[in-house]
Design a protein around this motif. Structure first.
Motif, PDB file in Angstrom:
ATOM      1  N   LEU A 130      -4.617   2.811   6.616  1.00 34.37           N
ATOM      2  CA  LEU A 130      -4.254   2.794   5.190  1.00 34.37           C
ATOM      3  C   LEU A 130      -2.918   3.523   4.958  1.00 34.37           C
ATOM      4  O   LEU A 130      -2.015   2.995   4.292  1.00 34.37           O
ATOM      5  CB  LEU A 130      -5.394   3.466   4.404  1.00 34.37           C
ATOM      6  CG  LEU A 130      -5.280   3.537   2.892  1.00 34.37           C
ATOM      7  CD1 LEU A 130      -5.267   2.138   2.289  1.00 34.37           C
ATOM      8  CD2 LEU A 130      -6.463   4.325   2.317  1.00 34.37           C
ATOM      9  N   TYR A 131      -2.793   4.720   5.511  1.00 35.01           N
ATOM     10  CA  TYR A 131      -1.566   5.498   5.281  1.00 35.01           C
ATOM     11  C   TYR A 131      -0.344   4.790   5.886  1.00 35.01           C
ATOM     12  O   TYR A 131       0.725   4.769   5.266  1.00 35.01           O
ATOM     13  CB  TYR A 131      -1.718   6.906   5.882  1.00 35.01           C
ATOM     14  CG  TYR A 131      -2.887   7.694   5.324  1.00 35.01           C
ATOM     15  CD1 TYR A 131      -3.244   7.593   3.975  1.00 35.01           C
ATOM     16  CD2 TYR A 131      -3.652   8.540   6.127  1.00 35.01           C
ATOM     17  CE1 TYR A 131      -4.320   8.304   3.462  1.00 35.01           C
ATOM     18  CE2 TYR A 131      -4.723   9.248   5.610  1.00 35.01           C
ATOM     19  CZ  TYR A 131      -5.050   9.129   4.284  1.00 35.01           C
ATOM     20  OH  TYR A 131      -6.111   9.824   3.777  1.00 35.01           O
ATOM     21  N   SER A 132      -0.524   4.198   7.063  1.00 36.70           N
ATOM     22  CA  SER A 132       0.604   3.502   7.698  1.00 36.70           C
ATOM     23  C   SER A 132       1.037   2.316   6.845  1.00 36.70           C
ATOM     24  O   SER A 132       2.234   2.034   6.723  1.00 36.70           O
ATOM     25  CB  SER A 132       0.211   3.012   9.092  1.00 36.70           C
ATOM     26  OG  SER A 132      -0.226   4.102   9.863  1.00 36.70           O
ATOM     27  N   LYS A 133       0.045   1.628   6.268  1.00 34.86           N
ATOM     28  CA  LYS A 133       0.341   0.459   5.422  1.00 34.86           C
ATOM     29  C   LYS A 133       1.238   0.843   4.237  1.00 34.86           C
ATOM     30  O   LYS A 133       2.033   0.053   3.761  1.00 34.86           O
ATOM     31  CB  LYS A 133      -0.988  -0.098   4.901  1.00 34.86           C
ATOM     32  CG  LYS A 133      -1.045  -1.587   4.778  1.00 34.86           C
ATOM     33  CD  LYS A 133      -2.460  -2.120   4.611  1.00 34.86           C
ATOM     34  CE  LYS A 133      -3.055  -1.820   3.257  1.00 34.86           C
ATOM     35  NZ  LYS A 133      -4.314  -2.569   3.007  1.00 34.86           N
ATOM     36  N   PHE A 134       1.101   2.086   3.780  1.00 37.02           N
ATOM     37  CA  PHE A 134       1.908   2.548   2.646  1.00 37.02           C
ATOM     38  C   PHE A 134       3.184   3.254   3.088  1.00 37.02           C
ATOM     39  O   PHE A 134       3.879   3.854   2.267  1.00 37.02           O
ATOM     40  CB  PHE A 134       1.073   3.450   1.730  1.00 37.02           C
ATOM     41  CG  PHE A 134       0.186   2.663   0.801  1.00 37.02           C
ATOM     42  CD1 PHE A 134       0.623   2.302  -0.465  1.00 37.02           C
ATOM     43  CD2 PHE A 134      -1.053   2.218   1.216  1.00 37.02           C
ATOM     44  CE1 PHE A 134      -0.185   1.543  -1.305  1.00 37.02           C
ATOM     45  CE2 PHE A 134      -1.877   1.457   0.383  1.00 37.02           C
ATOM     46  CZ  PHE A 134      -1.434   1.114  -0.888  1.00 37.02           C
ATOM     47  N   GLY A 135       3.476   3.205   4.381  1.00 37.88           N
ATOM     48  CA  GLY A 135       4.762   3.710   4.861  1.00 37.88           C
ATOM     49  C   GLY A 135       4.754   5.131   5.382  1.00 37.88           C
ATOM     50  O   GLY A 135       5.810   5.669   5.733  1.00 37.88           O
ATOM     51  N   PHE A 136       3.582   5.785   5.414  1.00 39.83           N
ATOM     52  CA  PHE A 136       3.544   7.151   5.950  1.00 39.83           C
ATOM     53  C   PHE A 136       3.906   7.128   7.432  1.00 39.83           C
ATOM     54  O   PHE A 136       3.460   6.259   8.177  1.00 39.83           O
ATOM     55  CB  PHE A 136       2.148   7.771   5.763  1.00 39.83           C
ATOM     56  CG  PHE A 136       1.890   8.240   4.360  1.00 39.83           C
ATOM     57  CD1 PHE A 136       2.072   9.564   4.000  1.00 39.83           C
ATOM     58  CD2 PHE A 136       1.482   7.343   3.385  1.00 39.83           C
ATOM     59  CE1 PHE A 136       1.849   9.998   2.696  1.00 39.83           C
ATOM     60  CE2 PHE A 136       1.256   7.761   2.084  1.00 39.83           C
ATOM     61  CZ  PHE A 136       1.438   9.084   1.739  1.00 39.83           C
TER      62      PHE A 136
END
Ligand code: COA
Length: 183
Positions: free
Chosen positions: A150-156
């Motif tokens: 989830l976090y990677s999907k938002f660019g984290f």
């Protein structure tokens, strides 16, 4: 006056998720919510019965959060029941007030419906609108694949790894540090 305008998001299940800022009157519901999620995964910093906030302390905490321009406690509700929470606190001092860490959770019965994504997207939109917040950080267990996805999907971006952050049932667990610039 609330610094966040409540909104409703239609989930892929057809249910309508209400997202709003928590206020002191949410303290009883939030304490029940926190107790429930504490037993639903080992991904949080506390287990069942360990949260240890009194109703008065929780009310005081939410009142303080409401007043701060660089902190927010967002709730996700389905039919008036709290099913998700996301809290963020920017630093208290001037040199640190542009950055902070958040934590989030969703009731297990509602995982994988897009609630986590709706909460995160709403939160990041709020961060951008503040113009004060310029960096959002988080810590996540290295084996928490759903959250990392989830976090990677938002660019984290992955920024580092700390060993032995948790010790659960006698076993050490490492965490990743992840972060997102807000520009
Ligand atoms: C992490 C958490 C907040 C996600 O909430 P959610 O409402 O289920 O999130 P969403 O439905 O928006 O997204 C979940 C994503 O993870 C994916 N996912 C689920 N299980 C996965 C797994 N084992 N490996 C990889 N991805 C996985 C889903 O496919 C979905 O991605 P997609 O929409 O791209 O298909 C929720 O699982 C939770 O509260 N967990 C317990 C507490 C916690 O871990 N909090 C985070 C601490 S850092």
């Amino acid at each position: 006056m609330s610094k966040f305008k409540p909104l409703n998001i239609r989930l892929k299940s057809g249910e309508e998720l209400e997202i709003r800022e928590a206020s002191p009157s949410d303290a009883p519901g939030l304490l029940s919510y926190v107790e429930a999620i504490s037993g639903e995964s080992d991904n949080l910093t506390f287990g069942p019965g360990e949260f240890n906030m009194t109703l008065a302390q929780e009310k005081e905490f939410l009142a303080a959060m409401e007043k701060r321009s660089n902190a927010i406690y967002l709730l996700g509700l389905l039919d008036g029941e709290i099913v998700a929470g996301l809290s963020f606190m920017g630093g208290m001092r001037r040199r640190m007030s542009h950055a902070g860490e958040f934590g989030m959770s969703v009731r297990k019965a509602h995982w994988n419906k897009g609630i986590g994504a709706a909460m995160l997207s709403t939160f990041l939109g709020w961060c951008r609108r503040t113009r004060e917040i310029r960096k959002v950080n988080l810590r996540v267990r290295v084996d928490n694949r759903a959250a990392i996805h989830l976090y990677s999907k938002f660019g984290f971006q992955l920024e580092g790894r700390r060993t032995r952050e948790f010790m659960i049932d006698g076993r050490f667990v490492d965490v990743f540090f992840m972060g997102l610039d807000i520009d």
